[in-house]
Scaffold this motif. Structure first.
Motif, PDB file in Angstrom:
ATOM      1  N   PRO B  51       0.797  -1.218  -0.162  1.00  0.00           N
ATOM      2  CA  PRO B  51       0.100  -0.081   0.015  1.00  0.00           C
ATOM      3  C   PRO B  51       0.982   1.273   0.017  1.00  0.00           C
ATOM      4  CG  PRO B  51      -0.052  -1.122   2.109  1.00  0.00           C
ATOM      5  CD  PRO B  51       0.954  -1.632   1.333  1.00  0.00           C
ATOM      6  N   VAL B  53       1.223   5.418   0.454  1.00  0.00           N
ATOM      7  CA  VAL B  53       0.700   6.482   0.752  1.00  0.00           C
ATOM      8  C   VAL B  53       1.548   7.810   0.200  1.00  0.00           C
ATOM      9  CG1 VAL B  53       0.230   7.862   2.925  1.00  0.00           C
ATOM     10  CG2 VAL B  53       0.370   5.496   3.239  1.00  0.00           C
ATOM     11  N   VAL B  77     -12.061   7.523  -4.269  1.00  0.00           N
ATOM     12  CA  VAL B  77     -11.659   6.218  -3.949  1.00  0.00           C
ATOM     13  C   VAL B  77     -12.308   5.105  -4.698  1.00  0.00           C
ATOM     14  CG1 VAL B  77     -12.216   4.577  -1.698  1.00  0.00           C
ATOM     15  CG2 VAL B  77     -11.561   6.855  -1.376  1.00  0.00           C
ATOM     16  N   GLU B 111      -7.304   3.407  -2.394  1.00  0.00           N
ATOM     17  CA  GLU B 111      -8.129   2.815  -1.106  1.00  0.00           C
ATOM     18  C   GLU B 111      -8.574   3.863  -0.338  1.00  0.00           C
ATOM     19  OE1 GLU B 111      -6.540  -0.217   1.054  1.00  0.00           O
ATOM     20  OE2 GLU B 111      -7.082  -1.816  -0.689  1.00  0.00           O
ATOM     21  N   PHE B 112      -8.121   5.033  -0.046  1.00  0.00           N
ATOM     22  CA  PHE B 112      -8.292   6.039   1.094  1.00  0.00           C
ATOM     23  C   PHE B 112      -7.629   7.289   0.654  1.00  0.00           C
ATOM     24  CE2 PHE B 112      -6.304   7.583   4.965  1.00  0.00           C
ATOM     25  CZ  PHE B 112      -7.687   8.280   5.438  1.00  0.00           C
ATOM     26  N   ILE B 113      -8.633   8.387   0.678  1.00  0.00           N
ATOM     27  CA  ILE B 113      -8.173   9.671   0.838  1.00  0.00           C
ATOM     28  C   ILE B 113      -8.500  10.507   1.809  1.00  0.00           C
ATOM     29  CG2 ILE B 113      -8.261  11.864  -0.658  1.00  0.00           C
ATOM     30  CD1 ILE B 113      -9.670  10.119  -3.077  1.00  0.00           C
ATOM     31  N   SER B 114      -7.365  11.178   2.395  1.00  0.00           N
ATOM     32  CA  SER B 114      -7.817  11.977   3.578  1.00  0.00           C
ATOM     33  C   SER B 114      -7.475  13.493   2.876  1.00  0.00           C
ATOM     34  CB  SER B 114      -6.460  11.845   4.717  1.00  0.00           C
ATOM     35  OG  SER B 114      -6.630  12.840   5.585  1.00  0.00           O
ATOM     36  N   TYR B 115      -8.581  13.975   2.786  1.00  0.00           N
ATOM     37  CA  TYR B 115      -8.728  15.314   2.566  1.00  0.00           C
ATOM     38  C   TYR B 115      -8.200  16.501   3.659  1.00  0.00           C
ATOM     39  CZ  TYR B 115     -11.626  13.488  -1.125  1.00  0.00           C
ATOM     40  OH  TYR B 115     -11.990  12.855  -2.250  1.00  0.00           O
ATOM     41  N   TYR B 117      -5.615  15.501   5.921  1.00  0.00           N
ATOM     42  CA  TYR B 117      -3.961  15.535   5.789  1.00  0.00           C
ATOM     43  C   TYR B 117      -3.476  15.460   4.491  1.00  0.00           C
ATOM     44  CZ  TYR B 117      -4.241  14.495  10.802  1.00  0.00           C
ATOM     45  OH  TYR B 117      -4.335  14.605  12.144  1.00  0.00           O
ATOM     46  N   ARG B 119      -3.692  13.104   1.901  1.00  0.00           N
ATOM     47  CA  ARG B 119      -2.887  11.706   1.794  1.00  0.00           C
ATOM     48  C   ARG B 119      -3.840  10.921   0.958  1.00  0.00           C
ATOM     49  NH1 ARG B 119      -0.853  11.129   7.816  1.00  0.00           N
ATOM     50  NH2 ARG B 119       0.846  12.518   7.601  1.00  0.00           N
ATOM     51  N   LEU B 121      -3.918   6.927  -0.417  1.00  0.00           N
ATOM     52  CA  LEU B 121      -3.316   5.469  -0.138  1.00  0.00           C
ATOM     53  C   LEU B 121      -3.655   4.807  -1.659  1.00  0.00           C
ATOM     54  CD1 LEU B 121      -3.586   3.624   3.194  1.00  0.00           C
ATOM     55  CD2 LEU B 121      -3.929   2.373   0.852  1.00  0.00           C
ATOM     56  N   ARG B 123      -3.291   0.940  -3.124  1.00  0.00           N
ATOM     57  CA  ARG B 123      -3.216  -0.375  -3.301  1.00  0.00           C
ATOM     58  C   ARG B 123      -2.542  -0.605  -4.428  1.00  0.00           C
ATOM     59  NH1 ARG B 123      -2.290  -3.928   0.462  1.00  0.00           N
ATOM     60  NH2 ARG B 123      -3.535  -2.844   1.850  1.00  0.00           N
ATOM     61  N   GLN B 162       8.837  -0.489   5.202  1.00  0.00           N
ATOM     62  CA  GLN B 162       7.740   0.537   4.774  1.00  0.00           C
ATOM     63  C   GLN B 162       7.497   1.364   6.072  1.00  0.00           C
ATOM     64  OE1 GLN B 162       3.699  -0.599   4.001  1.00  0.00           O
ATOM     65  NE2 GLN B 162       3.892   0.802   2.261  1.00  0.00           N
ATOM     66  N   GLY B 163       7.679   2.782   5.814  1.00  0.00           N
ATOM     67  CA  GLY B 163       7.484   3.834   6.910  1.00  0.00           C
ATOM     68  C   GLY B 163       8.439   4.042   7.507  1.00  0.00           C
TER      69      GLY B 163
END
Lengths: 608, 454
Positions: B51, B53, B77, B111-115, B117, B119, B121, B123, B162-163
């Motif tokens: 995944p 980011v 998404v 898979e994911f959107i943070s409006y 922050y 970000r 994501l 996959r 990762q990270g």
């Protein structure tokens, strides 16, 4: 007791493995427990209908009591007549792992912790706590939320006038996980939002389509204030409306119970709160199970509950050893045992949890593990039962050298006046003094403390009954559920061996002096005071020794007897066993003998 | 009084096991093909899709409000993106406002959107994952490429997860960090461009047949279902994952101990039957010699922890990275092996055996298994329904062979003389007990709860 009170009450508790039914009847103006029956819970496949287990338990009750509870259609017979039916039916449930919740907040030690407290207090099993300052990667947090399949998500974060960005981000994590409910197929997971009210619109925007969002008042409206009740009430409502209504067989159970089925731990919590209110004192209740240990407390008017997963007396027994260390368990044994043998014994109990101790040696071993399981669970409980973190404290120059951090534990050794124990290892202990000593050694309360045993684990039944008839629940609790063990007088100090700590005078209600004894450092002393008897105890400590009212201050209090009686505990707090194992073993023998806790002949053999 | 039958021996049954890859790959067997335990059923050399980011705000070097972010992020998404597809676009205010664009570093699904922050994501599509990833640290940290060495938190050859922080540089308030987008090894640090190259661990995954039998069914791109005709035994606790080898019995009785001295290089690749006990020295020597598995009555908990290199607390095992699989048939400590099982194993010496130490004590009980291969099933033979991990409840009758599970008779065998009587134990509890005649002729009273029926 009024004539309007129900004459015949049926209460069930649908547990993960067994469904227990109890029948309470009014006889000669008092409500008494008639009998109880147990049947396997049938919520899982292949039966997948909780009512099969409930009806089996009721049929068994019918067989024992001769009272017909079910009519020809299998419906609950109501109202009661002399030979059949009931006036009131109440039930609790923890089947299928109970109410499983995921909790999310912004800061782990602040809003997320408050949310965790709200969920635990509502009787939930908190499967995970997600926060912004979580050490896990975003991906891991989202994956975890997705895997959990919680019944309810409790989302908190931010004070009411604070920033919304972080709480909005937590909502986005929940949205990304798209959690699905355990029951109810394609239904939406209920999300309770109990965070910054300014973020409500954004949260609705992000989660509205994916989840069933319920907004309640902020759990932490300001840093100085925690407001758990609205969230807890919402959890109960949603548990009934969304979770229970979809679980197999529960719609019928709900119909029987007037649409109220409570999570088992919540009912127990109500009973603990009721006890604390009646006594006007701090109460701690512990339930040592096979896989987990639950601790409930009411201190300084606040209710707390924790579940220590993987600390128990069967499946989790080996984990007690891992967490406490072999030395911590071995120190409670009055005989020598090799660490290797201890580990093998422990692991064998883990893989064969239904076996029984046949010898005194093995019984002592189980009790040693129970002390450590309880000690660790209580430590975990104390870490959550604390004041709020993040609260600003105004300090003057005078406080420079005595600064205390915010979030101090609220449970103090002298703050507890009643301890209630339940769970197999305590309830089935061959002598009551064994249960008394396990509780005393593990929790180490100080001052003057009463100990009781819930011998048949009726607290869930009585807890739910207390929601409608608190006086009946309280009466049955004291008459038929609880077994008073006795009272301990335990000075808070670190005494030398043989040091004179306090003078104790015990007078019966009629003024007769029952005893005039000394509390001596390192010693235990038992004074007979039968169950049902009450007496006035006057404890005069020496200077510097605290028996609950402050160093050197005399205490005069009414105490209740029990199967063990009054125990003078001069071992000090915290209770330290000498590092010299031989000396420690001698002390244990002395303590066990003082309380007549184990068969003397068999114990003497261990000493030899 | 009833008690539970524990150790299960199911003789001459058809066992079936799905053998599948976690990622799609190539299936190397055909339907009804005969296979050995070591036959590779399927293989993939695919890099597992990570995944990713993508930090839009950081890449744009801007801080947008959630409303602005919603406008800037042009993907939603669930959308599929290709490498270099535009993820976000924002024009700075002003007539000549600069347009800042962020592109997808990989092909995959959002898979994911943070409006909040900023970000996204993604996959990554495992089939198209690139083996090497270039991370432009200089751009992320907004520093000169040539100075990147000052800010590095890793070196060439380091393995990063990762990270993990690759580099950190001072920014307006505190430090700004650059993180590893994927797990792998730092292949190269390029001071000229200010970037690092991470080589991802291409994990060529294979799935072996595990059983000696026949492929009954193919699972396209993933593997097959293999079945065998065998005797199947459930143990009580195990360590290590799937393994197989030729069965050898270097001890002469179920009460014997397998000692390190009894092990020879000829035992390499074999599964050994150890009788009542195997100590840490014997288990370590077995592992050192290349022994594949040990079937033993009992072993010490402490020794197993040392062998596994981890604490065994909640009764879940099987994930240990061990070349040697241990299956205990009776319990912890020195425990004489069930004679019927020992005789069965001794009679099977030379047969190919598969074993799996995976154990879960509660919640969907899983017990370790031993599979003694007897022959090939016919094509299309259906599997025999196997007994559950928890045996059925049976009545204790005179003559029943039982194992005693608690002290002072832990691990002993006997036959029930009588059962169903109430008696008081040394602990002062009154419970149903059975009179049991032990193998040495002694007659003892034992709580029925402490007996296992065989």
């Amino acid at each position: 007791m009024s004539d309007r009170d129900p004459g015949v009450i049926l209460a069930t508790d649908v547990g993960s493995t067994t469904t227990k039914a109890v029948l309470v009847e009014r006889r000669d103006g008092r409500h008494r427990l008639v009998t109880q029956a147990v049947a396997p819970t049938t919520v899982e496949s292949p039966l997948e209908d909780v009512m099969i287990g409930v009806r089996t338990a009721l049929t068994r009750l019918e067989r024992v009591t001769g009272r017909r509870l079910l009519d020809a259609d299998g419906e609950l017979a109501r109202p009661a007549c002399p030979e059949a039916g009931v006036d009131l039916f109440v039930t609790t449930s923890s089947a299928g792992g109970g109410l499983q919740m995921a909790v999310a907040g912004v800061v782990r030690s602040m809003t997320a912790e408050s949310a965790e407290r709200a969920a635990l207090g509502a009787g939930a099993v908190v499967a995970d706590v997600i926060s912004i300052d979580d050490a896990r990667l975003i991906v891991e947090r989202i994956r975890r939320l997705r895997e959990l399949r919680p019944d309810i998500v409790l989302l908190s974060g931010g004070t009411d006038e604070g920033s919304i960005s972080h709480v909005a981000a937590v909502a986005e994590y929940v949205a990304a996980a798209r959690p699905t409910p355990r029951f109810g197929g394609a239904g939406k997971v209920p999300v309770i939002f109990a965070g910054n009210r300014r973020a409500r619109e954004y949260v609705r925007d992000v989660l509205g389509e994916l989840c069933d969002v319920h907004e309640v008042a902020n759990i932490r409206p300001t840093l100085e204030q925690e407001n758990l009740d609205p969230a807890r009430t919402a959890i109960h409502r949603i548990f009934l409306e969304h979770v229970m209504a979809h679980a197999p067989g529960y719609p019928e159970l709900l119909r029987w119970a007037g649409q109220v089925v409570e999570p088992t731990p919540h009912a127990v919590g109500r009973m603990v709160k009721l006890l604390a209110a009646a006594r006007g004192a701090g109460v701690v209740a512990v339930d040592v199970g096979g896989a987990t240990t639950d601790v409930f407390s009411v201190v300084q008017g606040q209710f707390f509950r924790t579940v220590s997963a993987n600390l128990g007396m069967s499946y989790s027994m080996a984990n007690v050893l891992v967490q406490a260390g072999a030395a911590a368990v071995l120190r409670w044994l009055p005989y020598t045992l090799d660490e290797r043998d201890l580990r093998n014994w422990n692991a064998n109990k883990m893989i064969r949890p239904t076996t029984l101790p046949q010898t005194l040696r093995e019984l002592l071993l189980e009790h040693a593990v129970a002390r450590e399981a309880l000690r660790l669970s209580f430590g975990h409980h104390c870490s959550l039962a604390r004041g709020l973190k993040g609260v600003q404290q105004r300090r003057t120059m005078a406080d420079v050298f005595s600064q205390t951090p915010s979030g101090e534990c609220l449970i103090t050794p002298a703050g507890v006046e009643l301890v209630v124990g339940c769970g197999g290892v305590l309830s089935h202990a061959p002598r009551r003094s064994q249960a008394f000593l396990i509780l005393l050694d593990a929790l180490q309360p100080g001052g003057i403390v009463q100990f009781c045993l819930d011998r048949a684990f009726l607290m869930p039944h009585l807890g739910i009954l207390a929601s409608v008839h608190p006086s009946i629940a309280s009466q049955v609790f004291w008459d038929d559920c609880v077994l008073p063990l006795g009272t301990a007088v335990a000075p808070l100090c670190r005494p030398r061996e043989g040091q004179y700590l306090a003078q104790v005078r015990l007078r019966l209600q009629d003024g007769r002096l029952l005893c005039d004894e000394q509390v001596v450092g390192g010693r235990l002393r038992r004074i007979a005071l039968a169950a049902g008897e009450e007496a006035w105890v006057e404890v005069t400590p020496v200077r510097g020794v605290d028996v609950g009212e402050g160093p050197g201050r005399r205490v005069f209090r009414k105490v209740r007897g029990g199967e063990v009686g009054l125990v003078l505990d001069g071992r000090g707090r915290p209770l330290d066993l000498p590092p010299d194992r031989a000396k420690a073993r001698l002390l244990l023998h002395e303590w066990f003998r003082a309380l007549d806790a184990y068969p003397p002949a068999a114990l003497a053999q261990e000493e030899g | 009084m009833a008690t539970r039958r524990q150790l299960r021996i199911a003789e001459n049954v058809v066992l079936s096991r799905p053998r599948k890859l976690a990622l799609p790959g190539e299936v190397l067997v055909s339907r009804y093909q005969e296979v050995n335990p070591e036959t590779v059923v399927a293989r993939t050399e695919m890099v597992p899709g990570d995944p990713w980011v993508v930090d839009i705000f950081s890449d744009m070097n801007l801080r947008l409000t959630p409303q602005q972010a919603r406008r800037a992020i042009v993907r939603r998404v669930g959308e599929r993106v290709e490498t270099h597809d535009v993820l976000a676009e924002h024009r700075l205010p002003g007539l000549l406002g600069e347009r800042r664009t962020v592109r997808s570093p990989v092909a995959g699904v959002i898979e994911f959107i943070s409006y909040v922050y900023g970000r996204v994501l993604i996959r990554e599509d495992a089939r198209r994952a690139q083996p090497q990833v270039v991370v432009d640290l200089a751009r992320q940290l907004d520093v000169w490429p040539m100075t990147i060495g000052m800010y590095l938190q890793c070196r060439e050859g380091d393995e990063v997860r990762q990270g993990a922080v690759l580099a950190a540089a001072p920014s307006g308030i505190g430090l700004q960090y650059a993180y590893a987008p994927v797990s792998g090894v730092i292949e190269r640090v390029d001071l000229r461009t200010g970037s690092v190259v991470i080589t991802r661990q291409a994990r060529p995954a294979e799935v072996e047949s595990y059983l000696k039998g026949r492929v009954q069914e193919l699972v396209a791109d993933y593997g097959a279902v293999v079945s065998t005709r065998a005797d199947h035994v459930l143990g009580v606790f195990g360590l290590g994952f799937e393994n197989y080898g030729t069965l050898r019995v270097p001890v002469d009785s179920p009460a014997a101990e397998l000692t390190a001295d009894a092990l020879t290089p000829e035992h390499a690749g074999c599964v050994l039957v150890a009788g009542a006990y195997a100590g840490l020295r014997a288990l370590r020597r077995a592992a050192g010699l290349g022994v594949r598995g040990v079937i033993v009555g009992g072993a010490d908990h402490l020794d197993l922890e040392h062998l596994a290199g981890k604490e065994i607390g909640v009764g879940i095992s099987g994930q240990e990275d061990l070349a040697l699989t241990v299956v205990m048939t009776e319990g912890f400590g020195r425990m004489e092996m069930n004679r019927d099982l020992f005789d069965l194993l001794r009679a099977s010496e030379g047969a190919v055996v598969s074993l799996n130490g995976t154990t879960q004590v509660r919640a969907g009980v899983v017990r370790p298994e031993i599979v003694i291969h007897r022959g090939l099933p016919e094509p299309g033979d259906p599997p025999t329904p196997l007994p559950r991990a928890l045996g059925p409840v049976v009545e204790l009758a005179p003559g029943t062979c039982v194992r005693l599970l608690r002290g002072p008779y832990l691990g002993l065998w006997g036959r029930v003389v009588s059962a169903g009587n109430l008696a008081e134990l040394e602990t002062e509890v009154r419970v149903p007990v059975a009179e049991v005649e032990l193998a040495d002729g002694r007659r003892v009273m034992v709580p029925e709860a402490n007996l296992e029926v065989y």
